[in-house]
Design a protein around this motif. Structure first.
Motif, PDB file in Angstrom:
ATOM      1  N   ILE A 185      72.702 -37.567  26.652  1.00 30.52           N
ATOM      2  CA  ILE A 185      72.583 -36.160  26.270  1.00 30.52           C
ATOM      3  C   ILE A 185      73.092 -35.241  27.375  1.00 30.52           C
ATOM      4  O   ILE A 185      73.740 -34.226  27.103  1.00 30.52           O
ATOM      5  CB  ILE A 185      71.117 -35.824  25.916  1.00 30.52           C
ATOM      6  N   ALA A 186      72.828 -35.575  28.614  1.00 27.25           N
ATOM      7  CA  ALA A 186      73.190 -34.692  29.730  1.00 27.25           C
ATOM      8  C   ALA A 186      74.675 -34.407  29.783  1.00 27.25           C
ATOM      9  O   ALA A 186      75.097 -33.321  30.211  1.00 27.25           O
ATOM     10  CB  ALA A 186      72.719 -35.297  31.044  1.00 27.25           C
ATOM     11  N   THR A 187      75.497 -35.369  29.364  1.00 27.22           N
ATOM     12  CA  THR A 187      76.950 -35.183  29.376  1.00 27.22           C
ATOM     13  C   THR A 187      77.501 -34.964  27.974  1.00 27.22           C
ATOM     14  O   THR A 187      78.702 -35.102  27.743  1.00 27.22           O
ATOM     15  CB  THR A 187      77.643 -36.401  30.005  1.00 27.22           C
ATOM     16  N   ASN A 188      76.617 -34.599  27.025  1.00 28.97           N
ATOM     17  CA  ASN A 188      77.041 -34.390  25.631  1.00 28.97           C
ATOM     18  C   ASN A 188      77.783 -35.591  25.069  1.00 28.97           C
ATOM     19  O   ASN A 188      78.759 -35.463  24.332  1.00 28.97           O
ATOM     20  CB  ASN A 188      77.902 -33.132  25.510  1.00 28.97           C
ATOM     21  N   GLY A 189      77.308 -36.768  25.436  1.00 30.73           N
ATOM     22  CA  GLY A 189      77.845 -38.002  24.866  1.00 30.73           C
ATOM     23  C   GLY A 189      78.977 -38.638  25.642  1.00 30.73           C
ATOM     24  O   GLY A 189      79.428 -39.726  25.283  1.00 30.73           O
ATOM     25  N   VAL A 190      79.467 -38.005  26.690  1.00 25.44           N
ATOM     26  CA  VAL A 190      80.588 -38.570  27.447  1.00 25.44           C
ATOM     27  C   VAL A 190      80.123 -39.802  28.229  1.00 25.44           C
ATOM     28  O   VAL A 190      79.195 -39.729  29.030  1.00 25.44           O
ATOM     29  CB  VAL A 190      81.180 -37.539  28.427  1.00 25.44           C
ATOM     30  N   VAL A 191      80.765 -40.943  27.980  1.00 26.06           N
ATOM     31  CA  VAL A 191      80.423 -42.179  28.680  1.00 26.06           C
ATOM     32  C   VAL A 191      81.625 -42.762  29.414  1.00 26.06           C
ATOM     33  O   VAL A 191      81.505 -43.764  30.113  1.00 26.06           O
ATOM     34  CB  VAL A 191      79.846 -43.231  27.713  1.00 26.06           C
ATOM     35  N   GLY A 192      82.786 -42.159  29.238  1.00 31.60           N
ATOM     36  CA  GLY A 192      83.983 -42.638  29.917  1.00 31.60           C
ATOM     37  C   GLY A 192      85.060 -41.576  29.898  1.00 31.60           C
ATOM     38  O   GLY A 192      85.120 -40.765  28.971  1.00 31.60           O
ATOM     39  N   ASP A 219      82.051 -30.850  30.202  1.00 30.61           N
ATOM     40  CA  ASP A 219      81.362 -32.138  30.096  1.00 30.61           C
ATOM     41  C   ASP A 219      81.983 -33.162  31.037  1.00 30.61           C
ATOM     42  O   ASP A 219      81.279 -33.984  31.637  1.00 30.61           O
ATOM     43  CB  ASP A 219      81.425 -32.658  28.654  1.00 30.61           C
ATOM     44  N   VAL A 220      83.314 -33.123  31.161  1.00 33.26           N
ATOM     45  CA  VAL A 220      84.003 -34.035  32.069  1.00 33.26           C
ATOM     46  C   VAL A 220      83.585 -33.766  33.508  1.00 33.26           C
ATOM     47  O   VAL A 220      83.300 -34.701  34.278  1.00 33.26           O
ATOM     48  CB  VAL A 220      85.532 -33.897  31.916  1.00 33.26           C
ATOM     49  N   LYS A 221      83.526 -32.509  33.902  1.00 34.44           N
ATOM     50  CA  LYS A 221      83.113 -32.165  35.265  1.00 34.44           C
ATOM     51  C   LYS A 221      81.678 -32.598  35.535  1.00 34.44           C
ATOM     52  O   LYS A 221      81.360 -33.077  36.623  1.00 34.44           O
ATOM     53  CB  LYS A 221      83.269 -30.660  35.492  1.00 34.44           C
ATOM     54  N   VAL A 222      80.808 -32.447  34.540  1.00 30.68           N
ATOM     55  CA  VAL A 222      79.423 -32.888  34.685  1.00 30.68           C
ATOM     56  C   VAL A 222      79.379 -34.406  34.844  1.00 30.68           C
ATOM     57  O   VAL A 222      78.669 -34.942  35.712  1.00 30.68           O
ATOM     58  CB  VAL A 222      78.583 -32.447  33.471  1.00 30.68           C
ATOM     59  N   PHE A 223      80.155 -35.116  34.034  1.00 29.02           N
ATOM     60  CA  PHE A 223      80.201 -36.577  34.102  1.00 29.02           C
ATOM     61  C   PHE A 223      80.681 -37.046  35.469  1.00 29.02           C
ATOM     62  O   PHE A 223      80.189 -38.049  36.006  1.00 29.02           O
ATOM     63  CB  PHE A 223      81.123 -37.113  33.000  1.00 29.02           C
ATOM     64  N   ARG A 224      81.616 -36.306  36.048  1.00 26.45           N
ATOM     65  CA  ARG A 224      82.156 -36.673  37.364  1.00 26.45           C
ATOM     66  C   ARG A 224      81.260 -36.201  38.513  1.00 26.45           C
ATOM     67  O   ARG A 224      81.519 -36.516  39.668  1.00 26.45           O
ATOM     68  CB  ARG A 224      83.557 -36.095  37.532  1.00 26.45           C
ATOM     69  N   GLY A 225      80.225 -35.428  38.187  1.00 25.92           N
ATOM     70  CA  GLY A 225      79.308 -34.953  39.215  1.00 25.92           C
ATOM     71  C   GLY A 225      79.805 -33.730  39.948  1.00 25.92           C
ATOM     72  O   GLY A 225      79.312 -33.413  41.033  1.00 25.92           O
ATOM     73  N   PHE A 226      80.734 -32.987  39.344  1.00 25.89           N
ATOM     74  CA  PHE A 226      81.325 -31.824  39.988  1.00 25.89           C
ATOM     75  C   PHE A 226      80.728 -30.501  39.522  1.00 25.89           C
ATOM     76  O   PHE A 226      81.126 -29.441  40.018  1.00 25.89           O
ATOM     77  CB  PHE A 226      82.837 -31.792  39.746  1.00 25.89           C
ATOM     78  N   SER A 227      79.810 -30.522  38.564  1.00 26.68           N
ATOM     79  CA  SER A 227      79.254 -29.276  38.045  1.00 26.68           C
ATOM     80  C   SER A 227      77.911 -29.546  37.371  1.00 26.68           C
ATOM     81  O   SER A 227      77.622 -30.682  36.962  1.00 26.68           O
ATOM     82  CB  SER A 227      80.224 -28.645  37.027  1.00 26.68           C
ATOM     83  N   ILE A 228      77.122 -28.481  37.267  1.00 29.40           N
ATOM     84  CA  ILE A 228      75.937 -28.553  36.420  1.00 29.40           C
ATOM     85  C   ILE A 228      76.381 -28.315  34.984  1.00 29.40           C
ATOM     86  O   ILE A 228      77.488 -27.838  34.734  1.00 29.40           O
ATOM     87  CB  ILE A 228      74.878 -27.506  36.841  1.00 29.40           C
TER      88      ILE A 228
END
Length: 229
Positions: free
Chosen positions: A130-137, A62-71
């Motif tokens: 939803i895309a990041t499973n709730g990760v906002v920071g 989820d962290v990698k998705v939030f940072r734009g490093f992974s699907i």
């Protein structure tokens, strides 16, 4: 804003951002009322979040998705379905995070002494996340220079734009502070110093770190190095 410390908690007198030792206490919850913000400006509305340490491979993804490093795992599943193949989300996580262990730590092969980076995430259950499973920071920290002068270096601080100015940045710093500064000691029995670097012209970030207690210790043409003793 004034801060006081008690039993591993860092508590703001004007904002109920709490951070506890994640070794012994449940996930932190943030509720930032109108008027409280991390950069000295007025918050637009109320926000409720919880802060957790990343301790699973799925959350590390989820962290990698939030940072734009992974699907995401769900996107990987959809990609397989479009090709006529089947894969579970758990299998997708394993494939996407092949270089991480079960706790979500990056594994550096050939270096058994490598100290993994610790990540903390701010989570919000709103439908727009939803895309990041709730990760906002997020924020990360890693012990560097093991020994008598070791310190924990803070990096990758990021809060989703729509969730800024709501106390989340302070909450993430609280989590790192509680994990490294309040209880953790280095190999010599000395509490570790927290350090970070920030663009010298990033005034909102500098204001946030200063508010938390960081002090400038060095400056060059691009960065300002700050430390919390």
């Amino acid at each position: 804003m004034k801060w006081f410390y008690a039993r591993g908690l860092v508590v703001s007198t004007c904002c109920t951002c709490l951070a506890a030792s994640f070794r012994t206490l449940p996930p932190t919850r943030i509720k930032s009322p109108v008027g409280a913000s991390s950069d000295g400006s007025t918050a637009d509305d109320d926000v409720s979040c919880r802060i957790e340490r990343v301790n699973t491979k799925a959350r590390a993804l989820d962290v990698k998705v939030f940072r734009g490093f992974s699907i995401s795992a769900s996107q990987s599943v959809a990609n397989h379905e479009s090709r006529g193949t089947t894969i579970t989300e758990e299998q997708a996580v394993d494939k996407l995070m092949v270089d991480h262990d079960a706790l979500g730590n990056y594994v550096m092969k050939g270096n058994p002494d490598y100290k993994p980076t610790v990540y903390f995430v701010a989570l919000n259950d709103g439908p727009s996340h939803i895309a990041t499973n709730g990760v906002v920071g997020i924020v990360s920290a890693r012990e560097i220079a093991p020994g008598a002068s070791s310190s924990a270096y803070i990096a990758n601080m990021k809060v989703e734009r729509s969730m800024r100015r709501k106390g989340i940045g302070l909450g993430l710093l609280d989590a790192v502070h509680a994990h490294y500064h309040e209880g953790a000691v280095n190999d010599s029995g000395v509490k570790m110093q927290l350090r970070l670097s920030v663009d010298y012209d990033n005034l909102p970030a500098i204001a946030l770190y200063t508010r938390f207690g960081f002090e400038n210790v060095d400056t060059d043409d691009s960065f300002q190095v700050m430390a919390l003793q």
